[in-house]
Motif scaffolding. Sequence first.
Motif, mmCIF file in Angstrom:
data_model
loop_
_atom_site.group_PDB
_atom_site.id
_atom_site.type_symbol
_atom_site.label_atom_id
_atom_site.label_comp_id
_atom_site.label_asym_id
_atom_site.label_seq_id
_atom_site.Cartn_x
_atom_site.Cartn_y
_atom_site.Cartn_z
ATOM 1 N N ASP A 56 0.854 -1.190 0.000
ATOM 2 C CA ASP A 56 0.000 0.000 0.000
ATOM 3 C C ASP A 56 0.892 1.243 0.000
ATOM 4 N N GLU A 57 0.951 1.926 -1.131
ATOM 5 C CA GLU A 57 1.853 3.069 -1.267
ATOM 6 C C GLU A 57 1.497 4.201 -0.304
ATOM 7 N N GLU A 58 0.228 4.311 0.066
ATOM 8 C CA GLU A 58 -0.185 5.376 0.983
ATOM 9 C C GLU A 58 0.387 5.179 2.384
ATOM 10 N N MET A 59 0.846 3.961 2.658
ATOM 11 C CA MET A 59 1.374 3.657 3.992
ATOM 12 C C MET A 59 2.896 3.640 4.014
ATOM 13 N N ARG A 64 5.527 6.725 9.511
ATOM 14 C CA ARG A 64 4.404 5.946 10.018
ATOM 15 C C ARG A 64 4.683 5.362 11.402
ATOM 16 N N GLY A 65 5.932 5.076 11.674
ATOM 17 C CA GLY A 65 6.276 4.549 12.983
ATOM 18 C C GLY A 65 5.955 5.513 14.111
ATOM 19 N N TYR A 147 0.073 -7.734 4.573
ATOM 20 C CA TYR A 147 1.301 -8.262 5.165
ATOM 21 C C TYR A 147 2.564 -7.613 4.590
ATOM 22 N N LEU A 148 2.638 -7.457 3.276
ATOM 23 C CA LEU A 148 3.843 -6.878 2.675
ATOM 24 C C LEU A 148 4.047 -5.437 3.109
ATOM 25 N N GLN A 153 7.308 -1.755 6.507
ATOM 26 C CA GLN A 153 7.353 -0.684 7.492
ATOM 27 C C GLN A 153 7.915 -1.133 8.840
ATOM 28 N N ALA A 154 8.182 -2.423 8.995
ATOM 29 C CA ALA A 154 8.682 -2.935 10.278
ATOM 30 C C ALA A 154 9.938 -2.198 10.765
#
Length: 317
Positions: A56-59, A64-65, A147-148, A153-154
């Motif tokens: 999801d490119e928006e994320m 985001r973290g 999931y991806l 973003q992990a």
Amino acid sequence: MKLLVTFAALVSLVAGGVVPPVPGDNSHYVEGKSRYLWEADGDGNPVLVDLHEPVDEEMQDPRRGEENEYWLYTRMNPSTPQIITHGDESSIWASHYLGSRPIKVIVHGYAGNGNSEINSLLTSAWLSVIDANVIVVDWRRLASSNYLTAVSQAPNVGRAIGDFITWLINTGGGNWNEVHFTGFSLGGQIAGNAGRFTGGRPRRVTGLDPVSPLWYYNINAIGRNAGQYVEIIHTYYTRNNSPRIGHVDFYPNGGTDQPGCLTSICSHTRSYRLFASTIRTNHLVGRECLTMEEAQSNQCSGSVTLNMGNSITNKNG
């Protein structure tokens, strides 16, 4: 010959793009080939994951973290969290946080949130045996994405945790030699990144069956550079690959197919349930394995023994 060709085609389908028929069963999974697998949600229920679903490119914003929430539990508020907001000093002073206490950080897995089962189990276990600051990381927005997206973003979620704990110690007091990061599944990879981004300063990092799909050759995977002592508890995701990735890796019951479990998801979640038990009782003792085959067959013959899990922050092995 015709039968052989048909069988080979069926194997290819199962290993490739066919949805696994039994919820929670990942016995079909082959790294790099399988499209679908089951992950556990916050309560251990199976969630189907499509490894081909686009990110999801928006994320993808690295900030985001910063959406993480940090829920503080202490013996003065063992069941109702107090929110500490990164950068807001008043949120520290208004809470029961004390810099003289050990800091225990819990990171839930994919499809989880701050109310996930792992958090209540570990929080109550720790507070039953030690006066600690238990900090539950709620990263639900990214954890509820595909999931991806969550995997991509992990590292940013982990970096934000590391930055938060650094700020918390510098502002409210604390000692890195009393810091223990713990994470389950994808949360285990995040906990590893949190420790790595602080330069490996946490005294202890525990990975609870750190999720392996898309992480076997990932440079951001949890490893010994995450902390001064990194311990991994493998309960299922070693079926296809059993890497030794910590200073000490435990393989209870051979590291897969846990007793009483009918699915891989059950075995996967057994990691944090076993860990919670060891916090309270410190009763599970592992024996050194001279080969990986010994570990997987649960027949280790080495002379060294070491307790698995427990609440001791300055543990060594």
